[in-house]
Design a protein around this motif. Structure first.
Motif, PDB file in Angstrom:
ATOM      1  N   LYS A   1     -22.555  24.205 -17.963  1.00 30.00           N
ATOM      2  CA  LYS A   1     -22.057  24.806 -19.197  1.00 30.00           C
ATOM      3  C   LYS A   1     -20.758  25.564 -18.942  1.00 30.00           C
ATOM      4  CE  LYS A   1     -26.055  25.454 -22.116  1.00 30.00           C
ATOM      5  NZ  LYS A   1     -27.304  26.185 -21.978  1.00 30.00           N
TER       6      LYS A   1
ATOM      7  N   ALA B   1     -17.898  23.190 -18.508  1.00 31.83           N
ATOM      8  CA  ALA B   1     -17.465  22.646 -19.798  1.00 31.83           C
ATOM      9  C   ALA B   1     -16.634  23.677 -20.565  1.00 31.83           C
ATOM     10  CB  ALA B   1     -18.682  22.232 -20.621  1.00 31.83           C
ATOM     11  N   ARG B   2     -17.154  24.894 -20.587  1.00 31.01           N
ATOM     12  CA  ARG B   2     -16.477  25.960 -21.311  1.00 31.01           C
ATOM     13  C   ARG B   2     -15.068  26.194 -20.755  1.00 31.01           C
ATOM     14  NH1 ARG B   2     -15.778  31.324 -20.964  1.00 31.01           N
ATOM     15  NH2 ARG B   2     -16.872  31.540 -18.988  1.00 31.01           N
TER      16      ARG B   2
ATOM     17  N   THR C   1     -13.246  24.182 -19.020  1.00 28.44           N
ATOM     18  CA  THR C   1     -12.386  23.025 -19.237  1.00 28.44           C
ATOM     19  C   THR C   1     -11.768  23.066 -20.630  1.00 28.44           C
ATOM     20  OG1 THR C   1     -13.759  21.702 -17.762  1.00 28.44           O
ATOM     21  CG2 THR C   1     -12.288  20.508 -19.227  1.00 28.44           C
TER      22      THR C   1
ATOM     23  N   LEU D   1     -18.756  14.202 -13.686  1.00 28.31           N
ATOM     24  CA  LEU D   1     -17.753  14.639 -14.647  1.00 28.31           C
ATOM     25  C   LEU D   1     -16.481  13.799 -14.497  1.00 28.31           C
ATOM     26  CD1 LEU D   1     -18.140  18.519 -14.372  1.00 28.31           C
ATOM     27  CD2 LEU D   1     -19.092  16.975 -16.108  1.00 28.31           C
TER      28      LEU D   1
END
Lengths: 219, 219
Positions: free
Chosen positions: B43, B46-47, B49, B80
């Motif tokens: 998470k 992702a955040r 990025t 990823l």
DNA sequence: CGGGGGGTCAATCAAAAGGTTGACTCCGGG
DNA sequence: CCCGGAGTCAACCTTTTGATTGACCCCCCG
């Protein structure tokens, strides 16, 4: 009121740094010294005593790769003239670890994954002479008092640990300086208490109930 | 030159605090974020990025009590689009741990008891795309190549699993619909391959090498 | 098509483990 | 002061496990 003075004992620099940062951030706690193993801890205690700077609580890891381990170190500390309380702060909460620590004279047992505030309270409480136990540790000790017949004795847990490493009865006997006959006696008792009838089942049962750590896990 | 941006993944607040304090103290390294387990790490990646703030290296513990463990998390990160290097920083250097980490795609394997300066160098090197291995990890991998070990067959692993639950040879035979004689034959082969000579030692060895899960542990 | 690995089974012997009984010590609590 | 639990040990017997040898089948690969 003076700060609670803590002696950190852990073989990992990272963990020591973490505890130091965490505890130093709290009001009323300061780090008196650090040590990487049991011997170093005893030396630090001696040094600080000479200087007149007391240690209010020793924060000790149980698992330490080299040198004197946490249990041995705790036992040694308890032999001092005025032993400071020893609070065990470790990774595992198996019966084996808890019992060994309590037997050695620890005045508390906490887990490293506890939230910082909880660790803070434990340190302060231990320094004040109180006994502080992680929930599982407390439950274990309670259970031993309420039904002493069904729970394993420290000796039995010890043999169980050796059993789980894959040793034969004879090897266990040699390692514990007792006869093979006695090993068998203990094993029969263990099987009875665990409700099994062979050694592999005993290992499975004991692992499942977290009486011992899984085979091959470091200690 | 910009700082190396690190994502810390460790389930112990104490260890995270330690790494944070230690690494933040070095020039050229900064902590981008922290996570307590694999899911949280993904998470965070992702955040970050989305925000356009890249992560140059993930510093990951292998042993994590709850949630996705280090190996699984490493494997996920490798899936990823632009996976950051994953540097494993853990407590133990067992064969099983090292191999699992390397297979999952880790680009480094360091031990927590390494001196701070060594950890710093490892982080920087990993961020630069280099492979960094603790001495024992390097030795193990070399040995693997020169000495392609005899591995267990699926059937043997299956019997080993039943063995670890505490079943007798006869019970294993019944459960697998083969004769007790065949069970014995398999066990002899297993002992030979694991380098042991009895069932409890086989369980210990197989658990240690992560061939099977610890008794009583869910998949 | 021949060899080899994996899987199956049997017979046999030796070694280890399991179960029972009984006995002795030490120690702490009623 | 006696009782009981924990720990120690021995003798005895049964069952299980471990080690060895040899055999048969199946299937894949060279």
């Amino acid at each position: 009121m003076n700060d609670v003075r803590v002696l950190l004992v852990d073989d990992h620099p990272v963990v020591r740094a973490g505890l130091k940062a965490m505890l130093a951030g709290f009001e009323g706690i300061s780090i008196a010294a650090e040590a990487a193993d049991g011997q170093a801890a005893l030396k630090e205690l001696a040094r600080l005593t000479v200087l007149g700077d007391g240690v209010d609580v020793v924060l000790m890891d149980l698992q330490m790769g080299a040198g004197m381990d946490g249990v041995a170190a705790t036992a040694e500390i308890r032999k001092l003239a005025v032993p400071p309380p020893v609070l065990i702060l470790t990774t595992y909460d198996t019966d084996a670890d808890i019992l060994a620590a309590v037997e050695a004279g620890a005045s508390g047992y906490m887990l490293k994954d506890a939230p910082p505030e909880q660790i803070r309270r434990a340190v302060v409480a231990a320094a004040a002479g109180e006994t502080v136990l992680a929930p599982r540790a407390a439950a274990l000790l309670m259970n031993r008092i309420t039904n002493p017949g069904t729970s394993l004795t420290p000796r039995e847990v010890q043999l169980l640990e050796l059993l789980a490493t894959g040793l034969s009865n004879r090897a266990i006997a040699r390692q514990t300086f007792i006869s093979e006959a006695t090993v068998k006696t203990h094993l029969v008792h263990i099987y009875g208490k665990l409700g099994v009838d062979n050694r592999t089942a005993a290992i499975a049962a004991a692992t499942q109930r977290r009486i011992i750590r899984p085979p091959g896990q470091p200690g």
